[in-house]
Design a protein around this motif. Structure first.
Motif, PDB file in Angstrom:
ATOM      1  N   VAL A 125      24.231  46.219  48.871  1.00 38.43           N
ATOM      2  CA  VAL A 125      23.414  44.707  49.024  1.00 38.43           C
ATOM      3  C   VAL A 125      23.299  44.379  47.643  1.00 38.43           C
ATOM      4  O   VAL A 125      22.699  44.958  46.627  1.00 38.43           O
ATOM      5  CB  VAL A 125      22.159  45.017  49.919  1.00 38.43           C
ATOM      6  CG1 VAL A 125      21.486  43.657  50.121  1.00 38.43           C
ATOM      7  CG2 VAL A 125      22.553  45.851  50.925  1.00 38.43           C
ATOM      8  N   ARG A 126      23.394  42.929  47.417  1.00 40.19           N
ATOM      9  CA  ARG A 126      22.618  42.430  46.178  1.00 40.19           C
ATOM     10  C   ARG A 126      21.257  42.670  45.899  1.00 40.19           C
ATOM     11  O   ARG A 126      20.443  42.469  46.472  1.00 40.19           O
ATOM     12  CB  ARG A 126      22.828  40.659  46.277  1.00 40.19           C
ATOM     13  CG  ARG A 126      22.793  40.031  44.955  1.00 40.19           C
ATOM     14  CD  ARG A 126      23.204  38.614  44.895  1.00 40.19           C
ATOM     15  NE  ARG A 126      22.921  38.027  43.776  1.00 40.19           N
ATOM     16  CZ  ARG A 126      23.734  38.084  42.702  1.00 40.19           C
ATOM     17  NH1 ARG A 126      24.805  38.987  42.486  1.00 40.19           N
ATOM     18  NH2 ARG A 126      23.742  37.498  41.585  1.00 40.19           N
ATOM     19  N   GLY A 127      21.208  43.350  44.554  1.00 39.58           N
ATOM     20  CA  GLY A 127      19.637  43.701  44.314  1.00 39.58           C
ATOM     21  C   GLY A 127      18.623  42.761  44.236  1.00 39.58           C
ATOM     22  O   GLY A 127      17.375  43.211  44.485  1.00 39.58           O
ATOM     23  N   GLU A 128      18.648  41.380  44.096  1.00 41.43           N
ATOM     24  CA  GLU A 128      17.724  40.528  44.059  1.00 41.43           C
ATOM     25  C   GLU A 128      17.243  40.319  45.535  1.00 41.43           C
ATOM     26  O   GLU A 128      15.922  40.032  45.547  1.00 41.43           O
ATOM     27  CB  GLU A 128      18.155  39.290  43.494  1.00 41.43           C
ATOM     28  CG  GLU A 128      18.505  39.354  41.916  1.00 41.43           C
ATOM     29  CD  GLU A 128      20.032  39.503  41.725  1.00 41.43           C
ATOM     30  OE1 GLU A 128      20.376  38.965  40.747  1.00 41.43           O
ATOM     31  OE2 GLU A 128      20.965  39.876  42.587  1.00 41.43           O
ATOM     32  N   VAL A 129      17.544  40.686  46.514  1.00 38.77           N
ATOM     33  CA  VAL A 129      17.156  40.403  47.834  1.00 38.77           C
ATOM     34  C   VAL A 129      16.594  41.540  48.570  1.00 38.77           C
ATOM     35  O   VAL A 129      17.114  41.976  49.270  1.00 38.77           O
ATOM     36  CB  VAL A 129      18.269  39.609  48.563  1.00 38.77           C
ATOM     37  CG1 VAL A 129      18.874  38.307  48.470  1.00 38.77           C
ATOM     38  CG2 VAL A 129      19.660  40.563  48.803  1.00 38.77           C
ATOM     39  N   VAL A 163      24.378  54.804  53.828  1.00 36.11           N
ATOM     40  CA  VAL A 163      23.661  54.559  52.861  1.00 36.11           C
ATOM     41  C   VAL A 163      23.327  53.137  52.432  1.00 36.11           C
ATOM     42  O   VAL A 163      24.417  52.443  52.378  1.00 36.11           O
ATOM     43  CB  VAL A 163      24.043  55.265  51.682  1.00 36.11           C
ATOM     44  CG1 VAL A 163      23.256  55.237  50.526  1.00 36.11           C
ATOM     45  CG2 VAL A 163      24.177  56.806  51.873  1.00 36.11           C
ATOM     46  N   VAL A 164      22.222  52.500  52.293  1.00 34.53           N
ATOM     47  CA  VAL A 164      21.898  51.277  51.943  1.00 34.53           C
ATOM     48  C   VAL A 164      21.694  51.286  50.478  1.00 34.53           C
ATOM     49  O   VAL A 164      20.807  51.923  49.902  1.00 34.53           O
ATOM     50  CB  VAL A 164      20.616  50.541  52.695  1.00 34.53           C
ATOM     51  CG1 VAL A 164      20.411  49.170  52.061  1.00 34.53           C
ATOM     52  CG2 VAL A 164      20.894  50.497  54.038  1.00 34.53           C
ATOM     53  N   HIS A 165      22.536  50.603  49.630  1.00 37.22           N
ATOM     54  CA  HIS A 165      22.639  50.789  48.026  1.00 37.22           C
ATOM     55  C   HIS A 165      22.260  49.438  47.650  1.00 37.22           C
ATOM     56  O   HIS A 165      23.137  48.464  48.089  1.00 37.22           O
ATOM     57  CB  HIS A 165      24.045  51.076  47.732  1.00 37.22           C
ATOM     58  CG  HIS A 165      24.109  51.255  46.017  1.00 37.22           C
ATOM     59  ND1 HIS A 165      23.555  52.391  45.507  1.00 37.22           N
ATOM     60  CD2 HIS A 165      24.409  50.449  45.125  1.00 37.22           C
ATOM     61  CE1 HIS A 165      23.970  52.336  44.298  1.00 37.22           C
ATOM     62  NE2 HIS A 165      24.355  50.915  43.915  1.00 37.22           N
ATOM     63  N   ALA A 166      21.349  49.275  46.938  1.00 33.60           N
ATOM     64  CA  ALA A 166      21.130  48.045  45.999  1.00 33.60           C
ATOM     65  C   ALA A 166      21.696  47.836  44.815  1.00 33.60           C
ATOM     66  O   ALA A 166      21.446  48.771  43.973  1.00 33.60           O
ATOM     67  CB  ALA A 166      19.495  47.688  45.966  1.00 33.60           C
ATOM     68  N   GLY A 167      22.423  46.871  44.707  1.00 34.44           N
ATOM     69  CA  GLY A 167      23.165  46.881  43.286  1.00 34.44           C
ATOM     70  C   GLY A 167      22.390  46.117  42.489  1.00 34.44           C
ATOM     71  O   GLY A 167      21.061  45.982  42.655  1.00 34.44           O
ATOM     72  N   ALA A 168      22.691  45.804  41.096  1.00 36.02           N
ATOM     73  CA  ALA A 168      21.974  45.399  40.012  1.00 36.02           C
ATOM     74  C   ALA A 168      21.874  43.951  39.705  1.00 36.02           C
ATOM     75  O   ALA A 168      21.122  43.518  38.945  1.00 36.02           O
ATOM     76  CB  ALA A 168      22.328  46.229  38.555  1.00 36.02           C
ATOM     77  N   LEU A 183      29.016  51.188  42.668  1.00 31.71           N
ATOM     78  CA  LEU A 183      28.683  52.120  43.458  1.00 31.71           C
ATOM     79  C   LEU A 183      28.844  53.668  43.124  1.00 31.71           C
ATOM     80  O   LEU A 183      28.015  54.572  43.532  1.00 31.71           O
ATOM     81  CB  LEU A 183      29.494  52.032  44.840  1.00 31.71           C
ATOM     82  CG  LEU A 183      28.973  52.289  46.260  1.00 31.71           C
ATOM     83  CD1 LEU A 183      27.597  51.995  46.585  1.00 31.71           C
ATOM     84  CD2 LEU A 183      29.905  52.306  47.292  1.00 31.71           C
ATOM     85  N   GLU A 184      30.017  53.968  42.216  1.00 28.28           N
ATOM     86  CA  GLU A 184      29.838  55.023  41.626  1.00 28.28           C
ATOM     87  C   GLU A 184      29.122  55.368  40.289  1.00 28.28           C
ATOM     88  O   GLU A 184      29.024  56.358  39.761  1.00 28.28           O
ATOM     89  CB  GLU A 184      31.489  55.385  41.204  1.00 28.28           C
ATOM     90  CG  GLU A 184      32.439  55.504  42.545  1.00 28.28           C
ATOM     91  CD  GLU A 184      33.901  55.628  42.280  1.00 28.28           C
ATOM     92  OE1 GLU A 184      34.104  55.668  40.976  1.00 28.28           O
ATOM     93  OE2 GLU A 184      34.716  55.711  43.017  1.00 28.28           O
ATOM     94  N   GLY A 185      28.332  54.284  39.987  1.00 26.15           N
ATOM     95  CA  GLY A 185      27.575  54.522  38.756  1.00 26.15           C
ATOM     96  C   GLY A 185      28.024  54.128  37.701  1.00 26.15           C
ATOM     97  O   GLY A 185      27.343  54.001  36.457  1.00 26.15           O
ATOM     98  N   ARG A 186      29.309  53.297  37.654  1.00 24.43           N
ATOM     99  CA  ARG A 186      29.776  52.781  36.568  1.00 24.43           C
ATOM    100  C   ARG A 186      29.507  51.244  36.225  1.00 24.43           C
ATOM    101  O   ARG A 186      29.056  50.520  37.253  1.00 24.43           O
ATOM    102  CB  ARG A 186      31.278  52.817  36.259  1.00 24.43           C
ATOM    103  CG  ARG A 186      31.720  54.721  36.278  1.00 24.43           C
ATOM    104  CD  ARG A 186      33.061  54.735  35.993  1.00 24.43           C
ATOM    105  NE  ARG A 186      33.909  54.580  36.884  1.00 24.43           N
ATOM    106  CZ  ARG A 186      34.479  55.195  37.828  1.00 24.43           C
ATOM    107  NH1 ARG A 186      34.039  56.252  37.698  1.00 24.43           N
ATOM    108  NH2 ARG A 186      35.228  54.705  38.691  1.00 24.43           N
TER     109      ARG A 186
END
Length: 439
Positions: A125-129, A163-168, A183-186
């Motif tokens: 998910v887009r991190g701002e939301v 897993v719900v992952h928030a992007g930056a 998603l892999e941290g890069r």
């Protein structure tokens, strides 16, 4: 005249606490999952393939076919990744869907993961939301509590971790391989292909990446059948979809209708262009698609129809602009966005978008130089098809199409500022009410 709208994904948006598990269950939620778990995974893939569902993220690739590319003889784990990084300017369908009915997506995730035999699913998910992230997390927790996720789902022996992952917050992470790197941290940058994600995606394992609306459409297909879904839409663009109508429209919003509806029909439902004005230009699929004009009001809004007028359906973000709008200013604002969001990995996009902004800024200010229009077109030609991913292509599309339809406005930029020809206060949608100010 019968109502052309077909609310399926949006049917429960008006319910009280529509996002809750209780309301979703009351409407028959998770019954499609029970039906899918009683089928063989390959049969679920076949059903989605037969329905004609095409990716709702922009490209329109057949969803079932994409699933079938996963090599089941590969010993590595399989992953499902949901692209919820909605960032295209003007696009507003996935975020309202996740806010209003997150369980529609969660149920779609579980069915889709089962179909491709994945034991892990990620919703990026887009991190701002942050409000959307929290709502999805709550829905996932409720699914676990109800026995629809986790170990031994409904006693079938099928296990799935979600897993719900928030992007930056990077537009480039909407590109599927950049999303995987993030998603892999890069650092989120597009990968060179091949190998494609179906063979070596997340953690170098077979991966399916689908858009939110694509995955959310799966439960209704399983519940009602492939023929039911295929009965809507057009011959090659099946089903219903969510159109985002925004801009100088009397009543903007999300409208769910069969693929193939026209902008004229949608505008009739939305009350038309704001009173006293007329349509000048519009985007069929967000700011990265070639713009169209009032002469295209009756073009079918499906993949083939929009392609026939040399544009793209994209994300179905129908941004409408009336005669008060400067085309030069509009494409400049979009290009500034693409310049800012370029990951910088490839030269055509990194350098090209910078130069596009410089020239467009001159034209907006009425300080254009001889040959600027030709230079813009030359830059677009050298970016198009030569950048590492579609971001560069998307940056050029509105510019070249705007020059095609409104070259006179660009020529006027040689001597007259855009704000003199089109005062920006005339274009504003929200007028400040100063009545009673200071009282």
């Amino acid at each position: 005249m019968p109502d052309p709208l077909t609310p399926v994904l949006t049917a429960n948006w008006g319910d009280e606490r529509a996002w809750s598990y209780v309301n979703y269950s009351r409407r028959g939620g998770y019954q499609a999952l029970r039906k899918a778990l009683a089928m063989a995974p390959a049969d679920v893939v076949s059903m989605v393939k037969d329905s004609g569902l095409r990716g709702r993220g922009g490209a329109g690739f057949p969803t079932g076919m994409k699933w079938s590319f996963i090599p089941q003889d590969n010993p590595k784990p399989k992953y499902l990744v949901v692209n919820a990084d909605e960032s295209e300017p003007g696009t507003c369908k996935d975020i309202p869907l996740m806010m209003a009915s997150p369980h529609t997506l969660v149920e779609g995730v579980i069915i889709s993961a089962y179909a491709i035999r994945a034991a892990y699913a990620f919703i990026y998910v887009r991190g701002e939301v942050l409000h959307v992230v929290r709502r999805l997390q709550q829905a996932v927790r409720e699914a676990y509590s109800a026995g629809y996720a986790g170990k031994n789902i409904l006693g079938t022996g099928y296990d799935l971790e979600i897993v719900v992952h928030a992007g930056a917050g990077a537009y480039i992470c909407g590109e599927e391989t950049a999303l995987l790197d993030s998603l892999e941290g890069r650092r989120g940058q597009p990968r060179l292909r091949p190998p494609f994600p179906a063979v070596a995606g997340l953690y170098a394992s077979p991966t399916v990446i689908n858009n939110v609306e694509s995955i959310s459409s799966v439960p209704c297909i399983v519940a009602n059948g492939a023929d039911w879904f295929a009965s809507m839409g057009t011959e090659k663009s099946k089903g219903m979809t969510i159109y985002s109508l925004s801009g100088h429209v009397a009543n903007p919003g999300q409208f769910e209708a069969p693929l193939g509806i026209t902008l004229r029909q949608l505008l009739d439902i939305a009350g038309g262009i704001r009173p006293g004005h007329e349509l000048k230009f519009w985007t069929p699929g967000g700011s990265s698609t070639p713009i169209l004009t009032a002469e295209h009001l009756d073009v079918p809004l499906d993949y083939e129809g929009v392609a026939s007028v040399k544009s793209m359906l994209g994300t179905k973000a129908l941004q409408c602009f009336d005669e008060t709008t400067s085309v030069v200013r509009t494409v400049l604002r979009w290009t500034e966005f693409y310049k800012h969001e370029s990951c910088g990995k490839c030269t055509p996009c990194r350098e090209g978008t910078w130069w596009l902004v410089q020239i467009l800024s001159r034209l907006e200010a009425g300080r254009g130089e001889e040959g600027d229009i030709e230079k813009l077109l030359d830059l677009c030609e050298n970016i198009l098809g030569r950048s590492f991913c579609a971001l560069g292509d998307g940056a050029t599309s509105p510019i070249s199409s705007a020059i095609k339809f409104f070259r006179d406005e660009f020529e006027a930029g040689m001597h007259t500022p855009a704000w003199e020809m089109f005062p920006y206060e005339r274009s504003t949608i929200f007028v400040r009410d100063t009545a009673g100010a200071g009282a």
